[in-house]
Design an enzyme around this catalytic site. Structure first.
Site, short mmCIF file in Angstrom:
data_model
loop_
_atom_site.label_atom_id
_atom_site.label_comp_id
_atom_site.label_asym_id
_atom_site.label_seq_id
_atom_site.Cartn_x
_atom_site.Cartn_y
_atom_site.Cartn_z
N PRO A 134 4.22 17.64 -1.53
CA PRO A 134 3.67 18.84 -0.65
C PRO A 134 2.32 19.01 -0.92
O PRO A 134 1.59 19.68 0.02
CB PRO A 134 4.84 19.74 -1.27
CG PRO A 134 5.75 19.16 -1.64
CD PRO A 134 5.32 17.72 -2.18
N ILE A 180 8.66 11.37 3.89
CA ILE A 180 9.22 9.97 3.65
C ILE A 180 9.76 9.20 4.87
O ILE A 180 10.86 9.47 5.24
CB ILE A 180 9.95 9.82 2.38
CG1 ILE A 180 9.27 10.76 1.32
CG2 ILE A 180 10.52 8.38 1.94
CD1 ILE A 180 7.84 10.30 0.85
N TYR A 197 -3.30 0.50 -8.59
CA TYR A 197 -4.14 -0.78 -8.12
C TYR A 197 -3.23 -1.37 -7.41
O TYR A 197 -3.46 -2.06 -6.40
CB TYR A 197 -4.54 -1.51 -9.21
CG TYR A 197 -5.43 -0.98 -10.19
CD1 TYR A 197 -6.71 -0.90 -10.02
CD2 TYR A 197 -4.85 -0.22 -11.62
CE1 TYR A 197 -7.53 -0.08 -10.87
CE2 TYR A 197 -5.66 0.56 -12.31
CZ TYR A 197 -7.03 0.58 -12.12
OH TYR A 197 -7.88 1.40 -12.82
N GLU A 246 -0.61 -2.48 5.12
CA GLU A 246 -0.02 -1.22 5.51
C GLU A 246 -0.89 -0.81 6.66
O GLU A 246 -0.48 -0.56 7.99
CB GLU A 246 0.27 -0.20 4.65
CG GLU A 246 0.81 1.19 5.14
CD GLU A 246 1.33 2.08 4.01
OE1 GLU A 246 1.59 3.17 4.50
OE2 GLU A 246 1.03 1.86 2.96
N GLN A 255 -3.03 12.71 31.83
CA GLN A 255 -3.72 13.65 32.77
C GLN A 255 -3.64 12.64 33.99
O GLN A 255 -3.48 13.58 34.93
CB GLN A 255 -5.26 13.57 32.23
CG GLN A 255 -6.11 14.48 33.35
CD GLN A 255 -5.85 15.73 33.26
OE1 GLN A 255 -5.64 16.33 32.17
NE2 GLN A 255 -6.15 16.48 34.26
#
Length: 381
Positions: free
Chosen positions: A128, A157, A235, A244, A338
């Site tokens: 948080p 998560i 690390y 990722e 749009q």
């Protein structure tokens, strides 16, 4: 266009995956979006068909495939919808932690069931009060005899509701200087006493993707569930974030390509002032602009993927791809919605879902401002 790093085997894999998605996912995806969760049964079906973690060694049930298969996987699930992102997180973000830092015993215990879909995984970094600033986390894991006592809270998560195995980022040395040297990684299993799931979070987009709060109250985590070495967690995270962030860029790129395609078809069909909207010069110019940006994104992304597959360090380039492509996809979403006019704001048109799903890509895996900090630092600034 077919990328240089993809061969006939990758193309066969893509066709097989597309056929599976057409049969097992697309007919139900709208329902899953309404129900706000993807059923566990999909994971086992994907495992049975060899689509989960194909890069894993054969001894653990994988195919020892290269990252090109991961690229194809993430592209095709994104074409269905960004709500499928949890599958890519399992395949190419979480399970690699087990493979890279796990002991042989840990690999044998966890990876085969990740490949079959029996185990679903998540990684718990964000808290948080700590997001991009991982050194600021408050979750602790204090050693007591043959186990660690884990206390803390995590939020946002992905796969949090379904997850059987969760890589938890915690401080084993809360007094470490600098703070990041006190961070370690632990694997929490779903049935451990003291572990609980909070609410399934109600997000603006990614409705079918379960996202949750997680709570750890005096959870006794065995030493055997420490991932890698104590104090090396930060690390490990930095090493794995390259892939990722690359998967985030891949998903955003495909989302942009999908939006261009659906909008091109729409403006050709939609009529205004007695002619197709596509014949209006201002519309043509807008489409030309976003199409050019999308093409530039694909060219740069393919280059970065190719270098990543050759095990080159492309931290700077990945950071560039992550921020620029996700920002570009947001611009494309705005323009394309749009151009759909009022219909673009209706849920029955897929551009509406794309418009609300894409913004979070500039936030997760490290905000785009953090990406720019990394780029500047690597420029020597």
């Amino acid at each position: 266009m077919s990328a240089r790093y993809l061969n006939e085997e990758h193309k066969m894999y893509r066709e097989s995956l597309k056929k599976f998605l057409d049969q097992e996912v697309r007919p139900y995806f709208d329902q899953w979006e309404e129900e706000r969760i993807i059923p566990r049964g999909l994971w086992t079906k994907m495992g049975e068909n060899g689509f989960l973690c194909p890069w894993v060694d054969e001894q653990y049930g994988g195919l020892e495939a290269d990252f090109g298969y991961s690229v194809v996987f993430n592209e095709e699930i994104e074409r269905v919808g960004t709500g499928m992102v949890g599958l890519g997180l399992h395949n190419d973000i979480v399970v690699p932690y087990f493979d890279t830092y796990g002991t042989e015993e840990q690999k044998e215990r966890w990876i085969p069931k990740c490949v079959t879909g029996e185990y679903i995984t998540a990684i718990a970094m964000t808290e948080p009060d700590a997001g991009s600033d991982l050194a600021g986390i408050k979750t602790t894991a204090i050693q007591q005899g043959d186990h660690y006592v884990l206390n803390g809270q995590k939020t946002f998560i992905t796969n949090g509701i379904h997850a059987d195995l969760i890589v938890v980022v915690a401080k084993t040395d809360p007094d470490a200087v600098p703070p990041h040297k006190g961070i370690s990684l632990f694997v929490v299993e779903k049935d451990m006493p003291g572990f609980s799931r909070g609410r399934k979070l109600d997000k603006i987009g990614l409705h079918s993707q379960d996202t949750a709060e997680l709570f750890f109250e005096d959870v006794k985590v065995p030493k055997e569930n420490l991932l890698g070495e104590e104090g090396k967690g930060f690390y490990y995270l930095m090493d794995q974030l390259q892939q990722e962030r690359l998967t985030v860029a891949i998903s955003a790129q495909v989302a942009a390509e999908e939006m261009i395609q659906m909008t091109t078809e729409y403006v050709k069909e939609r009529k205004a002032f007695g002619q197709p909207v596509s014949k209006i010069q201002t519309v043509q110019h807008k489409m030309a602009e976003v199409a050019t940006e999308v093409r530039i994104g694909r060219s740069f992304l393919d280059d970065v993927i190719e270098h990543h597959m050759k095990s080159k360090s492309v931290v700077t380039e990945v950071s560039m791809a992550k921020w620029w492509i996700t920002d570009m996809a947001r611009r494309v979403a705005t323009t394309c919605m749009q151009l759909h006019g009022g219909y673009g704001y209706m849920e029955e048109y897929p551009i509406a879902r794309r418009y609300r799903d894409i913004p979070v890509s500039s936030i997760y895996a490290g905000t785009n401002d953090i990406m720019k900090n990394i780029i500047a630092k690597n420029m020597g600034l």
